[in-house]
Write a protein that holds these residues in place. Sequence first.
Motif, PDB file in Angstrom:
ATOM      1  N   MET A 420      -0.416 -12.174  -4.546  1.00 23.31           N
ATOM      2  CA  MET A 420      -0.494 -11.884  -3.127  1.00 23.31           C
ATOM      3  C   MET A 420       0.693 -11.003  -2.724  1.00 23.31           C
ATOM      4  O   MET A 420       1.731 -10.984  -3.382  1.00 23.31           O
ATOM      5  N   GLY A 421       0.508 -10.264  -1.639  1.00 20.45           N
ATOM      6  CA  GLY A 421       1.582  -9.443  -1.112  1.00 20.45           C
ATOM      7  C   GLY A 421       1.743  -8.097  -1.775  1.00 20.45           C
ATOM      8  O   GLY A 421       2.683  -7.363  -1.473  1.00 20.45           O
ATOM      9  N   TYR A 422       0.822  -7.708  -2.660  1.00 20.80           N
ATOM     10  CA  TYR A 422       0.944  -6.464  -3.410  1.00 20.80           C
ATOM     11  C   TYR A 422       0.456  -5.248  -2.626  1.00 20.80           C
ATOM     12  O   TYR A 422       0.973  -4.143  -2.792  1.00 20.80           O
ATOM     13  N   GLY A 423      -0.543  -5.408  -1.782  1.00 23.68           N
ATOM     14  CA  GLY A 423      -1.249  -4.280  -1.199  1.00 23.68           C
ATOM     15  C   GLY A 423      -0.387  -3.357  -0.364  1.00 23.68           C
ATOM     16  O   GLY A 423      -0.438  -2.127  -0.528  1.00 23.68           O
ATOM     17  N   VAL A 424       0.406  -3.896   0.564  1.00 23.79           N
ATOM     18  CA  VAL A 424       1.213  -3.039   1.438  1.00 23.79           C
ATOM     19  C   VAL A 424       2.272  -2.277   0.649  1.00 23.79           C
ATOM     20  O   VAL A 424       2.378  -1.049   0.780  1.00 23.79           O
ATOM     21  N   PRO A 425       3.082  -2.924  -0.208  1.00 21.81           N
ATOM     22  CA  PRO A 425       4.044  -2.143  -0.991  1.00 21.81           C
ATOM     23  C   PRO A 425       3.374  -1.098  -1.886  1.00 21.81           C
ATOM     24  O   PRO A 425       3.873   0.023  -2.011  1.00 21.81           O
ATOM     25  N   ALA A 426       2.263  -1.457  -2.514  1.00 21.29           N
ATOM     26  CA  ALA A 426       1.572  -0.507  -3.389  1.00 21.29           C
ATOM     27  C   ALA A 426       1.067   0.689  -2.597  1.00 21.29           C
ATOM     28  O   ALA A 426       1.142   1.836  -3.057  1.00 21.29           O
ATOM     29  N   ALA A 427       0.560   0.437  -1.397  1.00 24.01           N
ATOM     30  CA  ALA A 427       0.073   1.532  -0.560  1.00 24.01           C
ATOM     31  C   ALA A 427       1.218   2.447  -0.143  1.00 24.01           C
ATOM     32  O   ALA A 427       1.049   3.675  -0.056  1.00 24.01           O
ATOM     33  N   ILE A 428       2.380   1.886   0.112  1.00 23.33           N
ATOM     34  CA  ILE A 428       3.540   2.712   0.467  1.00 23.33           C
ATOM     35  C   ILE A 428       3.915   3.605  -0.707  1.00 23.33           C
ATOM     36  O   ILE A 428       4.174   4.808  -0.546  1.00 23.33           O
ATOM     37  N   ALA A 429       3.938   3.026  -1.911  1.00 26.28           N
ATOM     38  CA  ALA A 429       4.228   3.828  -3.098  1.00 26.28           C
ATOM     39  C   ALA A 429       3.210   4.949  -3.257  1.00 26.28           C
ATOM     40  O   ALA A 429       3.565   6.087  -3.602  1.00 26.28           O
ATOM     41  N   ALA A 430       1.944   4.660  -2.989  1.00 25.91           N
ATOM     42  CA  ALA A 430       0.894   5.680  -3.110  1.00 25.91           C
ATOM     43  C   ALA A 430       1.050   6.766  -2.055  1.00 25.91           C
ATOM     44  O   ALA A 430       0.866   7.955  -2.332  1.00 25.91           O
ATOM     45  N   ALA A 431       1.395   6.358  -0.838  1.00 20.94           N
ATOM     46  CA  ALA A 431       1.564   7.338   0.239  1.00 20.94           C
ATOM     47  C   ALA A 431       2.721   8.283  -0.052  1.00 20.94           C
ATOM     48  O   ALA A 431       2.671   9.472   0.293  1.00 20.94           O
ATOM     49  N   LEU A 432       3.748   7.783  -0.696  1.00 24.60           N
ATOM     50  CA  LEU A 432       4.876   8.638  -1.065  1.00 24.60           C
ATOM     51  C   LEU A 432       4.545   9.510  -2.269  1.00 24.60           C
ATOM     52  O   LEU A 432       4.993  10.658  -2.364  1.00 24.60           O
ATOM     53  N   ARG A 433       3.773   8.979  -3.187  1.00 28.49           N
ATOM     54  CA  ARG A 433       3.406   9.731  -4.394  1.00 28.49           C
ATOM     55  C   ARG A 433       2.359  10.799  -4.092  1.00 28.49           C
ATOM     56  O   ARG A 433       2.377  11.884  -4.666  1.00 28.49           O
ATOM     57  N   PHE A 434       1.418  10.484  -3.203  1.00 29.15           N
ATOM     58  CA  PHE A 434       0.339  11.412  -2.859  1.00 29.15           C
ATOM     59  C   PHE A 434       0.276  11.603  -1.342  1.00 29.15           C
ATOM     60  O   PHE A 434      -0.641  11.103  -0.676  1.00 29.15           O
ATOM     61  N   PRO A 435       1.238  12.314  -0.784  1.00 30.20           N
ATOM     62  CA  PRO A 435       1.302  12.438   0.681  1.00 30.20           C
ATOM     63  C   PRO A 435       0.114  13.178   1.287  1.00 30.20           C
ATOM     64  O   PRO A 435      -0.123  13.073   2.492  1.00 30.20           O
ATOM     65  N   ASP A 436      -0.647  13.936   0.491  1.00 28.93           N
ATOM     66  CA  ASP A 436      -1.791  14.675   1.016  1.00 28.93           C
ATOM     67  C   ASP A 436      -3.098  13.899   0.931  1.00 28.93           C
ATOM     68  O   ASP A 436      -4.141  14.403   1.351  1.00 28.93           O
ATOM     69  N   ARG A 437      -3.046  12.681   0.397  1.00 27.01           N
ATOM     70  CA  ARG A 437      -4.259  11.866   0.291  1.00 27.01           C
ATOM     71  C   ARG A 437      -4.213  10.721   1.292  1.00 27.01           C
ATOM     72  O   ARG A 437      -3.144  10.269   1.703  1.00 27.01           O
ATOM     73  N   THR A 438      -5.386  10.252   1.682  1.00 25.67           N
ATOM     74  CA  THR A 438      -5.475   9.084   2.557  1.00 25.67           C
ATOM     75  C   THR A 438      -5.230   7.831   1.732  1.00 25.67           C
ATOM     76  O   THR A 438      -5.784   7.676   0.636  1.00 25.67           O
ATOM     77  N   VAL A 439      -4.403   6.945   2.252  1.00 27.71           N
ATOM     78  CA  VAL A 439      -4.074   5.693   1.571  1.00 27.71           C
ATOM     79  C   VAL A 439      -4.366   4.543   2.523  1.00 27.71           C
ATOM     80  O   VAL A 439      -3.969   4.569   3.698  1.00 27.71           O
ATOM     81  N   VAL A 440      -5.062   3.525   2.011  1.00 30.27           N
ATOM     82  CA  VAL A 440      -5.409   2.349   2.811  1.00 30.27           C
ATOM     83  C   VAL A 440      -4.917   1.098   2.102  1.00 30.27           C
ATOM     84  O   VAL A 440      -5.195   0.897   0.914  1.00 30.27           O
ATOM     85  N   ALA A 441      -4.177   0.265   2.818  1.00 31.58           N
ATOM     86  CA  ALA A 441      -3.828  -1.068   2.339  1.00 31.58           C
ATOM     87  C   ALA A 441      -4.751  -2.068   3.012  1.00 31.58           C
ATOM     88  O   ALA A 441      -4.882  -2.061   4.237  1.00 31.58           O
ATOM     89  N   VAL A 442      -5.409  -2.876   2.203  1.00 28.24           N
ATOM     90  CA  VAL A 442      -6.266  -3.931   2.727  1.00 28.24           C
ATOM     91  C   VAL A 442      -5.593  -5.261   2.421  1.00 28.24           C
ATOM     92  O   VAL A 442      -5.230  -5.528   1.264  1.00 28.24           O
TER      93      VAL A 442
END
Length: 563
Positions: A420-442
């Motif tokens: 539990m608790g993985y989604g928001v941090p992982a989404a932040i990492a994705a948003a920084l890695r791929f700033p031109d893509r849409t990222v959703v944390a569920v």
Amino acid sequence: MPDSTRAPTRSAAALLVDCLAAEGCERIFTVPGESFLAVLDALPERPEIDVVTCRQEGGAAFMACADGSMTGRPGIAFVTRGPGATNASIGVHVAHQDSQAMILFVGDVARGAQGREGFQEIDFPAFFAPIAKWAARIDDPTRIPEYIARAYAVAISGRPGPVVLALPEDMLVEQVPASLAPRPASVRPAQAVCPDAMNALFDLIADAASPIAIIGGAGWNAKARQHFQGFAETIGLPVATAFRRQDAISPSSPVYAGNLGYGPNPKLVERVRGADLILAVGARLGEATTDGYTVPSLEHPGQTLVHVHPDPEELGRVYRTDLALCCSVDEFAECAMLWEDAGVIPFDAGAEAHAEWEEWATPKPSEARIDLAMCVAAMRETLPADTIVANGAGNFAGWWHRYWRYEAFPGQLAPTCGAMGYGVPAAIAAALRFPDRTVVAVAGDGDFLMNGQELATAAQAGASLIVVVVDNGAYGTIRMHQEREYPGRVSATVLANPDFAKLAEAYGAWAARVETTDEFVAALGEAKDRTGIRLIHALTDVENIAASGATISGLRARAKATV
């Protein structure tokens, strides 16, 4: 008077940072600590390394783990000793079970204080040994280049995984010769495919009547996806993905059969049970993927199991394996694409399995005020096909696993170990890695509050992401099991939650609170047209407990009927 003949020196911490830069490190995630102040002081000299300041070490480690999964290179985190390291251990555990490369650096007590149970002292090599590929302490600063090169090599070789290096604080401030240089950047060694083993596999496929592949896992990358998908489509081979590895193949592929794990399509489960040949590529065939080692069974009588994995220790470790191939999964997939046999008639099973998945994965409206299946359908219509979806653990994720189409690679960030608790941090990492893509944390309500504070990290780093909080006022997965085992006896699973929309606004986010499907769709449309942090707080009914259609009342009735 200074000695002008003395050779120039630099701090061990500066050498360590130079070694990271030489390895191609672009970003580190950290919660700062006094035990590695020297590293923090050296980092500004390397502006090519982005420093992301996090709010809890577990969030920092999750971000590093997710970053490693997206790049194929180790994600990097720095934390302090004792509480910092133990907080970060959850990320090491996820990286281990998910076969993701990461390196965790832990500031440690000074060498002269070791063994005295000093302030926040832990024997980190011993503590992390069971969940890391390698855990060590660097006591000699002149060996930093050796340790960093080895850490990268260990993290990415064979079955990728985490490495932990402890850094005594006095070692970091020692002066080392300025001439001491980083070792050459490590590369992931290619593991060749045995031609005889490939020929044996092709013979097995040619003789099979009902084969199926289970893919995704250690070392899976874009090359493996492209080539294996082409191979499977050429011969009509049904392809199922391992638990939370749904981006291992395009869902639009005419042979994609769906995902295994929790809440799979019953027809897919029966297809695996009835297969005469199972080709597992990259997957460990862990407990979740195999429904407790039953699909397939450990001995799988009447079925031939071919297991392809980059780590020899995984082959035959749990399952009886008829043909084992130890090689890189992308090299295997590329070799498979070269198979030419005009005498093989493509299987019809691939198209049949895909049709079964299409039926299973097509949302059908229900009477729920917020119909999560239709919410996912709205997301598919509204958001780009290459959207990255990240989630933690909980029943809420089942709706996305069933109905979302993970079209891009990487496109799914989800812990196979169920943290539990993985989604928001992982989404932040994705948003920084791929700033031109849409990222959703569920996230579920319980899931979100484990690392929701990292929205402050997202705001500070300028990350742009959408967060969907599914709030049913319960630890839903545990409540579901509770109703099955002890119907009507609810204990410790009810949650009193804050207004998540107002909480998000406190972080500077745009937010909306929704209670119906139509409100969700409207909020999603507005969120799509904005940037920054956007949060949708979706209040759902705990009665509709799972994407499989299970309800609280139905679980109680079935449980009581079996008593």
